[in-house]
Design a protein around this motif. Structure first.
Motif, PDB file in Angstrom:
ATOM      1  N   ASP A  28       0.824  -1.203   0.000  1.00 29.21           N
ATOM      2  CA  ASP A  28       0.000   0.000   0.000  1.00 29.21           C
ATOM      3  C   ASP A  28       0.862   1.258   0.000  1.00 29.21           C
ATOM      4  N   ASP A  29       2.184   1.076   0.133  1.00 30.07           N
ATOM      5  CA  ASP A  29       3.131   2.192   0.078  1.00 30.07           C
ATOM      6  C   ASP A  29       3.864   2.251  -1.263  1.00 30.07           C
ATOM      7  N   SER A  30       3.274   1.636  -2.290  1.00 30.70           N
ATOM      8  CA  SER A  30       3.955   1.566  -3.586  1.00 30.70           C
ATOM      9  C   SER A  30       3.098   2.129  -4.709  1.00 30.70           C
ATOM     10  N   THR A  31       3.792   2.468  -5.785  1.00 29.92           N
ATOM     11  CA  THR A  31       3.142   2.889  -7.014  1.00 29.92           C
ATOM     12  C   THR A  31       3.641   1.973  -8.124  1.00 29.92           C
ATOM     13  N   PRO A  32       2.756   1.164  -8.724  1.00 27.94           N
ATOM     14  CA  PRO A  32       3.201   0.291  -9.803  1.00 27.94           C
ATOM     15  C   PRO A  32       3.387   1.073 -11.100  1.00 27.94           C
ATOM     16  N   GLU A  33       4.315   0.595 -11.914  1.00 26.70           N
ATOM     17  CA  GLU A  33       4.527   1.165 -13.242  1.00 26.70           C
ATOM     18  C   GLU A  33       4.894   0.034 -14.184  1.00 26.70           C
ATOM     19  N   GLY A  35       4.294  -1.252 -18.633  1.00 26.48           N
ATOM     20  CA  GLY A  35       3.752  -0.983 -19.957  1.00 26.48           C
ATOM     21  C   GLY A  35       4.465  -1.844 -20.974  1.00 26.48           C
ATOM     22  N   PRO A  36       4.087  -1.725 -22.226  1.00 22.18           N
ATOM     23  CA  PRO A  36       4.658  -2.605 -23.244  1.00 22.18           C
ATOM     24  C   PRO A  36       6.151  -2.377 -23.484  1.00 22.18           C
ATOM     25  N   CYS A  37       6.667  -1.208 -23.150  1.00 22.59           N
ATOM     26  CA  CYS A  37       8.081  -0.897 -23.434  1.00 22.59           C
ATOM     27  C   CYS A  37       8.908  -0.698 -22.170  1.00 22.59           C
ATOM     28  N   THR A  38       8.342  -1.014 -20.999  1.00 25.92           N
ATOM     29  CA  THR A  38       9.073  -0.818 -19.751  1.00 25.92           C
ATOM     30  C   THR A  38       9.021  -2.080 -18.898  1.00 25.92           C
ATOM     31  N   ALA A  39      10.016  -2.238 -18.070  1.00 25.61           N
ATOM     32  CA  ALA A  39      10.018  -3.349 -17.118  1.00 25.61           C
ATOM     33  C   ALA A  39       8.966  -3.074 -16.045  1.00 25.61           C
ATOM     34  N   PRO A  40       8.299  -4.111 -15.553  1.00 25.99           N
ATOM     35  CA  PRO A  40       7.314  -3.897 -14.490  1.00 25.99           C
ATOM     36  C   PRO A  40       8.022  -3.582 -13.172  1.00 25.99           C
ATOM     37  N   VAL A  41       7.678  -2.455 -12.575  1.00 26.29           N
ATOM     38  CA  VAL A  41       8.331  -2.034 -11.336  1.00 26.29           C
ATOM     39  C   VAL A  41       7.309  -1.570 -10.310  1.00 26.29           C
ATOM     40  N   LEU A  42       7.756  -1.569  -9.071  1.00 25.70           N
ATOM     41  CA  LEU A  42       7.006  -0.989  -7.960  1.00 25.70           C
ATOM     42  C   LEU A  42       7.899   0.070  -7.327  1.00 25.70           C
ATOM     43  N   HIS A  43       7.454   1.308  -7.320  1.00 31.15           N
ATOM     44  CA  HIS A  43       8.164   2.388  -6.655  1.00 31.15           C
ATOM     45  C   HIS A  43       7.663   2.442  -5.221  1.00 31.15           C
ATOM     46  N   LEU A  44       8.583   2.387  -4.272  1.00 31.54           N
ATOM     47  CA  LEU A  44       8.193   2.348  -2.860  1.00 31.54           C
ATOM     48  C   LEU A  44       8.759   3.514  -2.072  1.00 31.54           C
ATOM     49  N   ARG A  45       7.980   3.937  -1.091  1.00 29.68           N
ATOM     50  CA  ARG A  45       8.396   4.868  -0.046  1.00 29.68           C
ATOM     51  C   ARG A  45       8.034   4.176   1.265  1.00 29.68           C
ATOM     52  N   ARG A  46       9.062   3.622   1.905  1.00 29.68           N
ATOM     53  CA  ARG A  46       8.800   2.747   3.047  1.00 29.68           C
ATOM     54  C   ARG A  46       9.547   3.226   4.282  1.00 29.68           C
ATOM     55  N   ASP A  47       8.841   3.270   5.404  1.00 33.77           N
ATOM     56  CA  ASP A  47       9.458   3.611   6.679  1.00 33.77           C
ATOM     57  C   ASP A  47      10.075   2.357   7.285  1.00 33.77           C
ATOM     58  N   ASP A  48      11.361   2.452   7.608  1.00 34.77           N
ATOM     59  CA  ASP A  48      12.071   1.326   8.219  1.00 34.77           C
ATOM     60  C   ASP A  48      13.347   1.850   8.858  1.00 34.77           C
ATOM     61  N   ASP A  49      14.007   1.020   9.652  1.00 36.03           N
ATOM     62  CA  ASP A  49      15.239   1.432  10.319  1.00 36.03           C
ATOM     63  C   ASP A  49      16.382   1.666   9.335  1.00 36.03           C
ATOM     64  N   SER A  50      16.432   0.876   8.254  1.00 39.14           N
ATOM     65  CA  SER A  50      17.502   1.018   7.270  1.00 39.14           C
ATOM     66  C   SER A  50      16.968   0.714   5.880  1.00 39.14           C
ATOM     67  N   LEU A  51      17.697   1.171   4.876  1.00 41.31           N
ATOM     68  CA  LEU A  51      17.317   0.872   3.493  1.00 41.31           C
ATOM     69  C   LEU A  51      17.365  -0.632   3.249  1.00 41.31           C
ATOM     70  N   ALA A  52      18.390  -1.284   3.756  1.00 40.78           N
ATOM     71  CA  ALA A  52      18.516  -2.735   3.563  1.00 40.78           C
ATOM     72  C   ALA A  52      17.312  -3.471   4.148  1.00 40.78           C
ATOM     73  N   SER A  53      16.910  -3.108   5.339  1.00 41.94           N
ATOM     74  CA  SER A  53      15.764  -3.742   5.978  1.00 41.94           C
ATOM     75  C   SER A  53      14.477  -3.502   5.190  1.00 41.94           C
ATOM     76  N   ALA A  54      14.320  -2.286   4.665  1.00 42.45           N
ATOM     77  CA  ALA A  54      13.131  -1.963   3.865  1.00 42.45           C
ATOM     78  C   ALA A  54      13.095  -2.810   2.594  1.00 42.45           C
ATOM     79  N   ILE A  55      14.244  -2.959   1.946  1.00 39.04           N
ATOM     80  CA  ILE A  55      14.309  -3.757   0.717  1.00 39.04           C
ATOM     81  C   ILE A  55      14.031  -5.223   1.010  1.00 39.04           C
ATOM     82  N   ILE A  56      14.633  -5.746   2.063  1.00 38.88           N
ATOM     83  CA  ILE A  56      14.432  -7.158   2.412  1.00 38.88           C
ATOM     84  C   ILE A  56      12.961  -7.443   2.691  1.00 38.88           C
ATOM     85  N   SER A  57      12.301  -6.571   3.425  1.00 42.38           N
ATOM     86  CA  SER A  57      10.880  -6.811   3.724  1.00 42.38           C
ATOM     87  C   SER A  57      10.036  -6.732   2.454  1.00 42.38           C
TER      88      SER A  57
END
Length: 76
Positions: A28-33, A35-57
């Protein structure tokens, strides 16, 4: 706790039902993107103690929703 911004690259484009599954898995903290010419991605803004921890979760949540994460992008 800090807010971290990053992007997950998914292994495939989600269907409408799969987008619902991703939301229910905790993206619920992401924006999907995608299309036919782009890789499917999720842009996230996540609250966590560290970037590594946010990515792992986030990767774990994507896997729980049936996706593989094939890449991570950050500004850092």
């Amino acid at each position: 706790m800090s807010r971290h911004e990053f992007t997950l690259v998914l292994d495939r484009t989600p269907t409408g039902d799969e987008l619902d599954s991703l939301y229910e898995a905790g993206f619920d903290d992401s924006t999907p993107e995608f299309g036919p010419c782009t890789a499917p991605v999720l842009h996230l803004r996540r609250d966590d103690d560290s970037l590594a921890s946010a990515i792992i979760s986030a990767v774990g949540q994507a896997e729980d929703a049936g996706f593989s994460v094939v890449g991570v992008r950050t500004e850092n």
